[in-house]
Design a protein around this motif. Sequence first.
Motif, PDB file in Angstrom:
ATOM      1  N   ILE A 280       0.860  -1.332   0.103  1.00  0.00           N
ATOM      2  CA  ILE A 280      -0.101   0.005   0.323  1.00  0.00           C
ATOM      3  C   ILE A 280       0.919   1.308  -0.014  1.00  0.00           C
ATOM      4  O   ILE A 280       0.353   2.173   0.130  1.00  0.00           O
ATOM      5  CB  ILE A 280      -1.540  -0.046   0.797  1.00  0.00           C
ATOM      6  N   GLN A 281       1.996   0.852   0.129  1.00  0.00           N
ATOM      7  CA  GLN A 281       3.255   2.171  -0.896  1.00  0.00           C
ATOM      8  C   GLN A 281       3.809   1.981  -1.673  1.00  0.00           C
ATOM      9  O   GLN A 281       3.457   0.413  -2.784  1.00  0.00           O
ATOM     10  CB  GLN A 281       4.128   2.158   0.053  1.00  0.00           C
ATOM     11  N   THR A 282       4.578   2.587  -2.703  1.00  0.00           N
ATOM     12  CA  THR A 282       4.305   2.509  -3.712  1.00  0.00           C
ATOM     13  C   THR A 282       5.972   2.808  -4.557  1.00  0.00           C
ATOM     14  O   THR A 282       6.830   3.630  -4.376  1.00  0.00           O
ATOM     15  CB  THR A 282       3.734   3.711  -5.255  1.00  0.00           C
TER      16      THR A 282
ATOM     17  N   ALA B 124      11.371   1.916   2.966  1.00  0.00           N
ATOM     18  CA  ALA B 124      13.164   1.522   2.700  1.00  0.00           C
ATOM     19  C   ALA B 124      12.556   0.580   3.808  1.00  0.00           C
ATOM     20  O   ALA B 124      13.522  -0.296   3.580  1.00  0.00           O
ATOM     21  CB  ALA B 124      13.457   2.582   3.012  1.00  0.00           C
ATOM     22  N   THR B 125      11.673   0.396   4.696  1.00  0.00           N
ATOM     23  CA  THR B 125      11.619  -0.679   6.112  1.00  0.00           C
ATOM     24  C   THR B 125      10.712  -2.296   5.435  1.00  0.00           C
ATOM     25  O   THR B 125       9.708  -1.738   5.086  1.00  0.00           O
ATOM     26  CB  THR B 125      11.380   0.110   6.636  1.00  0.00           C
ATOM     27  N   PRO B 126      11.263  -3.722   5.870  1.00  0.00           N
ATOM     28  CA  PRO B 126      10.195  -3.896   5.200  1.00  0.00           C
ATOM     29  C   PRO B 126       9.187  -4.288   6.112  1.00  0.00           C
ATOM     30  O   PRO B 126       9.019  -3.317   7.879  1.00  0.00           O
ATOM     31  CB  PRO B 126      11.211  -5.388   5.932  1.00  0.00           C
TER      32      PRO B 126
ATOM     33  N   PRO C 121       7.114  -6.082   7.941  1.00  0.00           N
ATOM     34  CA  PRO C 121       7.130  -6.498   9.159  1.00  0.00           C
ATOM     35  C   PRO C 121       7.828  -5.109  10.597  1.00  0.00           C
ATOM     36  O   PRO C 121       7.238  -5.369  11.355  1.00  0.00           O
ATOM     37  CB  PRO C 121       7.830  -8.014   9.750  1.00  0.00           C
ATOM     38  N   GLY C 122       8.402  -4.454  10.127  1.00  0.00           N
ATOM     39  CA  GLY C 122       8.582  -3.221  10.984  1.00  0.00           C
ATOM     40  C   GLY C 122       7.524  -1.476  10.527  1.00  0.00           C
ATOM     41  O   GLY C 122       8.656  -0.995  11.210  1.00  0.00           O
ATOM     42  N   ARG C 123       6.487  -2.129  10.183  1.00  0.00           N
ATOM     43  CA  ARG C 123       5.845  -0.361   8.888  1.00  0.00           C
ATOM     44  C   ARG C 123       5.065  -0.830  10.555  1.00  0.00           C
ATOM     45  O   ARG C 123       4.459  -1.186  11.331  1.00  0.00           O
ATOM     46  CB  ARG C 123       5.978  -0.789   8.191  1.00  0.00           C
ATOM     47  N   TRP C 124       4.833   0.861  10.918  1.00  0.00           N
ATOM     48  CA  TRP C 124       2.877   1.213  11.326  1.00  0.00           C
ATOM     49  C   TRP C 124       3.203   2.863  11.452  1.00  0.00           C
ATOM     50  O   TRP C 124       3.626   3.117  10.479  1.00  0.00           O
ATOM     51  CB  TRP C 124       4.212   1.111  12.844  1.00  0.00           C
ATOM     52  N   ILE C 125       1.782   2.729  11.569  1.00  0.00           N
ATOM     53  CA  ILE C 125       1.125   4.485  11.425  1.00  0.00           C
ATOM     54  C   ILE C 125       0.996   5.138  12.835  1.00  0.00           C
ATOM     55  O   ILE C 125       1.031   4.238  13.942  1.00  0.00           O
ATOM     56  CB  ILE C 125       0.011   4.500  10.628  1.00  0.00           C
TER      57      ILE C 125
ATOM     58  N   TYR D 148       0.443  -1.613  10.966  1.00  0.00           N
ATOM     59  CA  TYR D 148       0.307  -0.558   9.491  1.00  0.00           C
ATOM     60  C   TYR D 148      -0.841  -0.445   8.434  1.00  0.00           C
ATOM     61  O   TYR D 148      -1.161  -0.189   8.097  1.00  0.00           O
ATOM     62  CB  TYR D 148       1.952  -1.499   8.492  1.00  0.00           C
ATOM     63  N   PHE D 149      -1.555  -1.994   8.696  1.00  0.00           N
ATOM     64  CA  PHE D 149      -2.687  -1.971   7.623  1.00  0.00           C
ATOM     65  C   PHE D 149      -4.035  -1.825   7.952  1.00  0.00           C
ATOM     66  O   PHE D 149      -4.948  -1.566   7.192  1.00  0.00           O
ATOM     67  CB  PHE D 149      -2.903  -3.438   7.608  1.00  0.00           C
ATOM     68  N   ASP D 150      -3.647  -0.888   9.311  1.00  0.00           N
ATOM     69  CA  ASP D 150      -5.006  -0.099   9.346  1.00  0.00           C
ATOM     70  C   ASP D 150      -5.720   0.921   8.060  1.00  0.00           C
ATOM     71  O   ASP D 150      -6.789   1.469   8.337  1.00  0.00           O
ATOM     72  CB  ASP D 150      -4.467   0.969  10.906  1.00  0.00           C
ATOM     73  N   GLN D 151      -4.247   1.229   7.622  1.00  0.00           N
ATOM     74  CA  GLN D 151      -4.635   1.989   6.885  1.00  0.00           C
ATOM     75  C   GLN D 151      -6.109   2.035   6.063  1.00  0.00           C
ATOM     76  O   GLN D 151      -6.903   3.112   4.917  1.00  0.00           O
ATOM     77  CB  GLN D 151      -3.128   2.563   5.811  1.00  0.00           C
TER      78      GLN D 151
END
Length: 523
Positions: free
Chosen positions: A171-173, A439-441, A443-447, A456-459
């Motif tokens: 969900i990023q490009t 640039a972050t895998p 599993p390491g992403r959040w909002i 992250y996928f709450d977006q």
Amino acid sequence: MILRRTLLVACTAIAAAASMATTPAAGRSRAGATKTPGTASLHLAPAREQLSALRRRTVTSRDLLEQYLQHIARTNPALNAVATLDADGARAAADAADRHMAETGKPLGALHGLPITVKDALETRGIRTTCGSPDLSAHVPDRDADAVALLRAAGAVIVGKTNVPVMCQDIQTSNPLFGTTNNPYDGTRTAGGSSGGAAVAVAAGITSLEVGSDLAGSLRLPAAYCGVYALRTSAGIVPTRGHVPRPPGWLTSSDMLTLGPVARSAEDLEVLLDVLAAPSPADAAAWKIDLPAPKHSRLADYRVGVWPDDPRCHVDRSTRQLLDRVTELVRSAGATVDDTTRPVNLADSDRLFQRLMFATASATATDAGFADDVAAADKIPADDPSGLFLHSRTMRHRDWLRANEEREKLRDHWAAYFATHDVLITPAAPTAAVEDQTATPVPGRWITVDGEKRPYFDQTAWLNIAGHVRLPAVVMPAGKTADGLPLAIQIIGPHLADRTVIDVAKHLARRLPEPVRPPAFTA
């Protein structure tokens, strides 16, 4: 680090744009438009105004195309929205459109001579189609996706392809072939995905219309983050063959995938919807799609549900204030407003969405990869939340049939809701565009929502409401943050009420502030 990455992407994009420009094809007045530009900058006008000028012959397709190509050369290097440019093919198509008009006095179709771009997940005959995957870096289809064929039959001029994440799986490009597409308002923020390139291209004036795809908000999230309009069409009204993934050559696609238009106004969404809403070629001899007219002609006559927030996916202060303003606007227009509505349980609906999404994605797994997934799923207890992905991906057909029955019951529940409500307004996302984390895998992403770390996928949790139950949903810009980032709302309607959700968006656009435009729009 962000500055270095952005500069690197920009430099890479400049080099790529220069190469693509010389490489053959292989390789808002109110309601959303800015003040109408003169003929010399007609490319910034709404699509419907460009089409009118082309039919009146006050501009040629070739002249309009050259305006677009110059704008792309100025703006795309910093944005990296267009991944593959087919200037030569577009010039040939524009010249052919002009000859046809000169010889017959008639347009080729509803999109006669209009230059547009297409998401790089839709196969285009003679134009490289990679879906951001190194494995498809040299893939030049010999057949258009059905939706692209509809564009060409309507007289559209395909200028190029817009960037996506690898196989539309984010969900990023960003992808290894073309790099990262930058949000046109703030280079440190994501453009969203997977139709990130498409949304940026429309926002920046690189194209007036785009065709994107939407499974888990892939069309609507980028539109929300980039301040443009997008329509997730009712399932079944736009043919999806030729969308990658599935792999090139497959005749089927995900049962949750829809294709739809991206534009800078609700009126322009309708322009493209009229072209895309069509049966598949195999069915065209027997039936056609005739979508119902909008439910009402006045906003005052609509029965509007508003779902502004939910404990399952709280929105931030700016988004909640936006929903409150929209609610009062709709009420002041005389519409019947139900702002206590909760048509479904958000958590339960989202869980079913995820199960069905993970299941459909398994179709293209390799035999060995799927076998590994089955073995791994067998080691996780059925009621363990951590096993949702693997258990869904490897469910037996009997289990899928039961999940599908649950979906059909949920669709019935929505139909009952829409017997007493015409549309439902929700947030599009919990916040404005979040920080870019390509640039972050994963599993390491959040909002971050009002200082709270969230998954992250709450977006896409609010967008997923419509996806698996086959409902049409418009995302439209409705305000901005204190920092000038676009804020958006979502308008959901009953199945096949695509014209109704667009109509409500039109009414709201006339009452809301004009959308903020990014600097690249008039660059």
